[in-house]
Design a protein around this motif. Structure first.
Motif, short mmCIF file in Angstrom:
data_model
loop_
_atom_site.label_atom_id
_atom_site.label_comp_id
_atom_site.label_asym_id
_atom_site.label_seq_id
_atom_site.Cartn_x
_atom_site.Cartn_y
_atom_site.Cartn_z
N ALA A 290 39.24 40.26 32.76
CA ALA A 290 39.82 39.44 33.80
C ALA A 290 40.13 40.29 35.02
CB ALA A 290 41.09 38.77 33.29
N PRO A 291 39.89 39.76 36.23
CA PRO A 291 40.21 40.53 37.43
C PRO A 291 41.71 40.77 37.54
CG PRO A 291 38.94 38.54 37.94
CD PRO A 291 39.36 38.44 36.52
N THR A 292 42.06 41.93 38.10
CA THR A 292 43.46 42.13 38.46
C THR A 292 43.72 41.38 39.75
OG1 THR A 292 42.84 44.15 39.59
CG2 THR A 292 43.63 44.37 37.35
N GLN A 293 44.97 41.23 40.11
CA GLN A 293 45.38 40.44 41.27
C GLN A 293 44.81 39.03 41.17
OE1 GLN A 293 44.54 42.63 44.86
NE2 GLN A 293 46.06 44.19 44.40
N ALA A 294 44.90 38.44 39.97
CA ALA A 294 44.50 37.05 39.78
C ALA A 294 45.45 36.45 38.74
CB ALA A 294 43.04 36.95 39.38
#
Lengths: 511, 153
Positions: A290-294
């Motif tokens: 999963a992307p960070t800052q999401a």
């Protein structure tokens, strides 16, 4: 058409002239032993009608549709009436019961329940306004009025309730993002909405802006916009204390002043993103890593990035409508070049779905639907080809690179063009915007002196010539940001991903 | 510009993608070239070094972003650009100039979508796109002679 002739029974009467249809037929023929009306429950909008069918069951086991001899009644004629032939007509919101009896046989059917709701709305307009923003900004010392920010009023209800609702003013309308976020601090009139939980724990979201970030819990709420209702929309509750502190991967590199999870820091009571996409992150956030800052799952041990199915991501509120859900049109009047104290306009739901949102002479320019370039166009300006350009109601100015225009001495965020003699001036410029589908549109726009615009004696919140720099290196940030000034005096269409109008498939922008 | 692409040597260093750490070990603006490669094992991605006429381009590709670092032949990182779903940790990539950034950020006003900053020896621009964020920062005093804005892309 349904008929209420007691056909079988009349036939019996014609052959055997006895007490047919009476309470007891005796040995002369089958007797009526039960009656039933269908449908048993009737949902109707105001003005709607529904015919009832009454069926009789006879002592010999046969059944027949009944007609004359059956009487109907309503226990609440203010809500629903019923004709002698059994036609139900909805009058007003509420519930009524229709009684059905056969006088001759002294039989009653189970009453029919009629539920009447307001007529299905075809209204597809949401009032929008440009003004100084939420009261909290005017009340601040010194006041911090917004400039070139578009607002709408959104009603939030506890899921499943039509009475536990709160109207939230000054929610920023944004075509450069997707999804609804409401500041936790202004949600005082409704019980805390229903939190969304994923396998890893309660769901939260970090949104990185150019100048800061917001940290929110995710929850389902029922939403009313422009007279339409959306059930269980996944939204951001921004700055929700229940979300706890944002994790380091959300805040790293930001200063504490860049946490924009409050009305004063963000400049609005929330944000309603009605951009190109049906979810804010989309497929990229549904798979690991999963992307960070999401999105983050937040068990008590701390928040970790998590994959989230599309249905639990922030969903586009207009995309979630039952109809007129393929896009939007924002129509704002032209604004005096020196600025205005406020501007009122209309956001229409749907593109080409009703008479008021047809494309007319507007052209549709398509944009990529994934990757960092998603939602971007190409602008040709001063001989440079600027990829990464956006049409964005959520940006407060025209932002572009032009080294010939000086920035303001006290605020390098904005342009302050001057004449050769040093007097403030307004420049007339031109550029061409082109979509991925090679459709292009020439534009003329004006850039004024921000210091002069901001120094007006009256507070001007709509400044059509406000501009500022973006991307001095002509490098990876070469884009041209056509902010809210582009929308003044314009009709701007956003066609959502997967939908087609006039042979063009979204995501696309039209003007 | 094509004339600068003296790509006689391309070094590809694949990182050991193991930990769940964010790629925090970038070089800092104004720091030495060795800072690009330090702590390489913690980078989640791939580092490609491309020598150019006046500088070396270090490109780090991770799951969330592409970060390009421009290193002068004098050995200084003079510019950094980024593009992707999320941005890098500015306190790392801006090096000592992060102090100027954080001071200016405290008084910033304007749009959430565009952040343009000129302060001290730092010029920086960040734009939030609908599904991504792009940014650049450079130190004007460190940009090698002969390198123009158009070279940085």
């Amino acid at each position: 058409m349904r008929h209420y002739l007691r056909r079988s029974a009349w036939l019996a009467c014609a052959l055997i002239l006895t007490a047919c249809g009476g309470s007891n037929g005796g040995a002369s023929g089958p007797t009526l032993t039960a009656i039933a009306a269908t449908p048993l429950t009737i949902p109707l909008a105001v003005g709607g009608t529904q015919a009832l069918t009454v069926t009789g069951t006879y002592s010999n086991g046969t059944t027949a549709t009944l007609g004359s001899g059956v009487t109907f009644g309503s226990d609440n004629v203010a809500v629903a009436t019923v004709s002698t032939a059994g036609l139900v007509t909805a009058v007003a919101d509420g519930t009524a019961h229709i009684t059905v009896t056969d006088a001759g046989a002294s039989l009653s059917a189970t009453p029919v329940t009629v539920t009447v709701t307001a007529a299905a709305s075809t209204a597809n307009t949401l009032a929008v306004v440009v003004d100084g923003g939420p009261a909290a900004l005017q009340d601040a010392n010194p006041p911090q009025p917004d400039v070139n920010v578009l607002f709408a009023t959104v009603t939030i209800c506890t899921p499943g309730s039509t009475s536990a609702c709160q109207s939230i003013d000054h929610v920023q309308v944004d075509t450069g993002s997707v999804g609804l976020g409401i500041m936790s601090s202004v949600l005082t009139g409704v019980a805390v909405p229903q939190p969304i939980t994923v396998s890893g724990g309660p769901l939260a979201e970090c949104i990185a802006y150019a100048d800061g970030y917001t940290w929110s819990s995710m929850a389902y709420v029922d939403v009313q916009i422009g007279g339409r209702t959306i059930a269980s929309l996944p939204v951001n509750i921004i700055g929700d204390p229940a979300a706890g502190s944002p994790p380091a991967s959300c805040t790293s590199g930001y200063t504490s002043s860049q946490n924009e999870s409050s009305v004063l820091a963000f400049g609005a009571n929330g944000v309603i993103g009605v951009g190109y996409f049906l979810q804010d992150c989309g497929i990229a956030c549904t798979t690991d890593p999963a992307p960070t800052q999401a999105y983050y799952a937040c068990p008590t041990s701390g928040c970790v990035p998590t994959a989230v199915p599309l249905s639990q991501q922030q969903n586009n509120p207009v995309g979630a409508l039952a109809a007129d859900n393929n896009g939007i049109v924002i129509v704002l009047p032209a604004v005096t070049q020196s600025g205005q104290t406020s501007v009122s306009g209309t956001l229409y739901f749907g593109v080409g779905t009703q008479a008021n949102n047809t494309l007319g002479s507007a052209q549709l320019l398509t944009v990529p639907d994934s990757g960092a370039a998603a939602g971007t166009l190409t602008t040709t300006f001063n001989g440079s080809t600027l990829t990464g350009s956006i049409i964005d109601a959520g940006s407060s100015a025209y932002f572009f690179n032009d080294s010939a225009i000086p920035t303001c001495s006290d605020d390098t965020s904005f342009f302050c063009p001057v004449t050769s003699a040093g007097a403030p001036t307004t420049l007339s410029l031109s550029a061409t915007i082109q979509g991925e589908n090679a459709v292009s549109s020439p534009q003329v726009f004006a850039i004024g002196n921000a210091d002069s615009l901001f120094s007006s004696a009256t507070i001007l919140t709509a400044l059509p010539t406000l501009g500022g720099p973006n991307g001095a290196l002509n490098g990876i940030v070469p884009g041209f940001d056509w902010g809210l000034p582009f929308f003044y005096g314009n009709s701007v269409y956003v066609l959502f991903e997967t939908f087609s109008v006039n042979g063009t498939t979204g995501p696309a922008v039209g003007f | 510009m094509a004339g600068f692409e003296r790509a006689t040597r391309v070094v590809v260093l694949t990182a050991i993608a193991g930990s769940c750490m964010a790629p925090a070990a970038h070089a800092g603006l104004g720091e030495g070239a060795d800072s690009v490669q330090r702590d390489q094992t913690s980078l989640q991605g791939t580092l490609v070094v491309t020598p150019m006429e006046s500088y070396d381009l270090h490109e780090i590709t991770s799951a969330n972003s592409v970060v390009r670092e421009y290193v002068s032949h004098a050995g200084n990182v003079f510019a950094i650009t980024w593009s992707g779903r999320s941005g890098p940790d500015l306190s790392v990539v801006l090096g000592a100039r992060y102090a100027d950034y954080s001071k200016a950020a405290a008084t910033h006003r304007g749009s959430h979508k565009v952040y343009a900053l000129t302060t001290g020896d730092l010029v920086m621009h960040v734009t939030k796109l609908p599904r991504g964020i792009v940014g650049e920062a450079h130190a004007p005093t460190l940009v090698p002679a002969g390198v123009t804005a158009q070279d940085i892309h």
